[in-house]
Design an enzyme around this catalytic site. Sequence first.
Site, PDB file in Angstrom:
ATOM      1  NE  ARG A 111      -8.769 -12.071  -3.466  1.00 43.60           N
ATOM      2  CZ  ARG A 111      -9.398 -11.259  -4.274  1.00 43.60           C
ATOM      3  NH1 ARG A 111      -9.252 -11.297  -5.522  1.00 43.60           N
ATOM      4  NH2 ARG A 111     -10.168 -10.432  -3.594  1.00 43.60           N
ATOM      5  CD  GLN A 151       2.722  -8.263  -6.648  1.00 46.85           C
ATOM      6  OE1 GLN A 151       2.243  -9.001  -7.217  1.00 46.85           O
ATOM      7  NE2 GLN A 151       2.539  -7.052  -6.095  1.00 46.85           N
ATOM      8  CG  ASP A 195      -2.092  -3.470  10.797  1.00 51.77           C
ATOM      9  OD1 ASP A 195      -1.844  -4.710  10.796  1.00 51.77           O
ATOM     10  OD2 ASP A 195      -1.343  -2.454  10.959  1.00 51.77           O
ATOM     11  CD1 TRP A 234     -16.282 -10.144  -3.763  1.00 52.24           C
ATOM     12  CD2 TRP A 234     -14.919 -11.967  -3.545  1.00 52.24           C
ATOM     13  NE1 TRP A 234     -16.905 -10.888  -2.759  1.00 52.24           N
ATOM     14  CE2 TRP A 234     -16.051 -12.118  -2.606  1.00 52.24           C
ATOM     15  CE3 TRP A 234     -13.924 -12.941  -3.155  1.00 52.24           C
ATOM     16  CZ2 TRP A 234     -16.468 -13.078  -1.830  1.00 52.24           C
ATOM     17  CZ3 TRP A 234     -14.099 -14.002  -2.258  1.00 52.24           C
ATOM     18  CH2 TRP A 234     -15.370 -13.895  -1.732  1.00 52.24           C
ATOM     19  CE1 TYR A 284      -3.119  -3.140   0.516  1.00 49.95           C
ATOM     20  CE2 TYR A 284      -3.013  -3.085   2.963  1.00 49.95           C
ATOM     21  CZ  TYR A 284      -3.387  -3.485   1.617  1.00 49.95           C
ATOM     22  OH  TYR A 284      -4.208  -4.429   1.985  1.00 49.95           O
ATOM     23  CG  ASN A 312       2.442 -12.668  -8.134  1.00 50.40           C
ATOM     24  OD1 ASN A 312       3.109 -12.012  -8.563  1.00 50.40           O
ATOM     25  ND2 ASN A 312       1.102 -12.052  -7.712  1.00 50.40           N
ATOM     26  CG  HIS A 345      -2.578 -15.449  -1.033  1.00 54.81           C
ATOM     27  ND1 HIS A 345      -2.771 -15.308  -2.357  1.00 54.81           N
ATOM     28  CD2 HIS A 345      -2.528 -14.125  -0.682  1.00 54.81           C
ATOM     29  CE1 HIS A 345      -3.129 -14.268  -2.701  1.00 54.81           C
ATOM     30  NE2 HIS A 345      -3.166 -13.521  -1.536  1.00 54.81           N
ATOM     31  CG  ASP A 346      -1.090 -11.385   0.918  1.00 55.16           C
ATOM     32  OD1 ASP A 346      -0.745 -11.762  -0.210  1.00 55.16           O
ATOM     33  OD2 ASP A 346      -1.965 -10.439   1.201  1.00 55.16           O
TER      34      ASP A 346
END
Length: 297
Positions: free
Chosen positions: A204, A258, A188, A163, A146, A254, A207-208
């Site tokens: 999602r 990322q 957050d 989505w 962000y 990815n 997965h981050d």
Amino acid sequence: MSLAEDLDYSLFNDYINGFMVSKVMFTACELGVFDLLESEEFLTFDVIAERLGTSFRGMEQLLDVCVTLKLLKVEMKGGKALYQNAELATLYLTKSGTKSQYNMLLYMSKTTYSCWNHLTEAIREGKNQYMRTFGIPSDDLFEAIYRSEEELVKFMRGLHEIWSINGRDVITAFDLSPFTLIYDLGGDFFRDPIPEADLYILARILHDWEDNKCVQLLRNIYQACKPGCGVLVVETLLAEDKRGPLTSQLYSMNMLVQTEGKERTPTEYHKLFTQAGFQDFQFKKTGKIYDAILARK
Ligand code: ASE
């Protein structure tokens, strides 16, 4: 050359050129080709070039590649080629399309594509490439993803666009009628307190993040809700041997370039949930990009 060699060589060439296909679509989108042809059908390449402020030479090539990719259609009239959007472009590539993926494409073109330019370093180092790509330290992933208002909006709009196409399949994968108070987790969530709810949606999100942070977040949720409460995870699931499906494997890569996360197998998600204390664990493959997991306390 044998037939097998011919086929191998042709596949090899498709792989070599794959990135060009993506970039042609991104560029036509960014230049506004599909939006212009949505408001005015049947334009010649020189009119399109003039309206969009590009070279004639470049635009004619771009349009004709788009025709071959079935993004545009062409009709000959009086010796002139008249271009119009194909159905695919009208639906997905225009800003105002009912299933527009415009912002996601912009994000893929500007952010994701740039990070993938450093895939080699990402594989070597095993970490994301924000520093190399944008000069941004990535010890705080929120800060990196962000990093500006514009970037945040593009990312959020992009995720929303995905989505709008895939949401229904994952939301209907399980009977969610027992859950009345539903909380879609975002923002957050490591710092903010988790409100009490019957069902938490984590779309999602996991997965981050690396395993420990996932378990921490799931523990926080576990502590915030009553027995019987659920967590619905929306992610793309890898096969147990991690050798497919290709889309999930590429998305996992990815996540490497990322984020600090990865895509996971059902067994890997099960392990995270067990570590956080959850009892009941089910998953459903939807056959589309995103799959669903329902875990309960
Ligand atoms: C994330 C989602 C995405 C983090 C980085 C991302 C997307 C692109 N880059 O949570 C959108 C969905 N695409 C993938 C690869 O998941």
